[in-house]
Design a protein around this motif. Structure first.
Motif, short mmCIF file in Angstrom:
data_model
loop_
_atom_site.label_atom_id
_atom_site.label_comp_id
_atom_site.label_asym_id
_atom_site.label_seq_id
_atom_site.Cartn_x
_atom_site.Cartn_y
_atom_site.Cartn_z
N GLN A 107 -4.10 9.74 -14.05
CA GLN A 107 -4.90 10.95 -14.27
C GLN A 107 -5.74 11.23 -13.04
O GLN A 107 -6.15 10.30 -12.32
CB GLN A 107 -5.82 10.79 -15.48
N ASP A 108 -6.03 12.51 -12.81
CA ASP A 108 -6.93 12.90 -11.75
C ASP A 108 -8.36 12.53 -12.16
O ASP A 108 -8.61 12.16 -13.31
CB ASP A 108 -6.86 14.41 -11.49
N ASP A 109 -9.32 12.69 -11.24
CA ASP A 109 -10.70 12.38 -11.55
C ASP A 109 -11.27 13.22 -12.68
O ASP A 109 -12.14 12.78 -13.42
CB ASP A 109 -11.58 12.58 -10.30
N ASP A 110 -10.74 14.44 -12.84
CA ASP A 110 -11.24 15.31 -13.91
C ASP A 110 -10.52 15.05 -15.24
O ASP A 110 -10.75 15.75 -16.23
CB ASP A 110 -11.14 16.78 -13.52
N GLY A 111 -9.64 14.07 -15.30
CA GLY A 111 -8.96 13.71 -16.54
C GLY A 111 -7.66 14.46 -16.77
O GLY A 111 -6.99 14.23 -17.76
#
Length: 114
Positions: A107-111
């Motif tokens: 997942q990216d940092d923003d979920g």
């Protein structure tokens, strides 16, 4: 003394024929005597990594039918027998036995999924 004829049967391509030769199955008669399961297991024990399609191909070669035409009931018999035989093989040397397969979702940092 002449060499035996090469293994030329339906469903047996160059790679499969080479594997069979390397495990001592050089003629259609050799393959018939061994049967599809024994031939498959000889190849597996030799260190090659055959798929179940090879098992179906060997059965089809002996029945003179396309490997996809091997009846489902026979496929299930072959797979069950192969799984039982594979379970009897010793663990690979210098490597631990294979563990369960896991899937990791990144997942990216923003979920959000990439």
């Amino acid at each position: 003394m002449s060499a035996p004829p090469p293994l030329k049967m339906r469903n047996i391509g160059p790679k499969s024929a080479a594997w069979l030769r390397q495990v001592g199955l050089r003629t259609p008669e050799d393959l018939m005597a061994a049967g599809p399961l024994d031939a498959f297991m000889r190849i597996k024990r030799a260190g090659f990594k055959p798929s179940l399609n090879l098992l179906y191909s060997l059965e089809g070669a002996l029945c003179d039918c396309h490997w996809q035409d091997v009846p489902d009931a026979r496929r299930l018999e072959l797979v069950a027998a192969a799984e039982e035989a594979i379970a009897q093989l010793p663990a690979p040397r210098n490597r631990p036995p294979a563990g369960p397969v896991t899937t990791t979702l990144m997942q990216d940092d923003d979920g959000a999924m990439p």
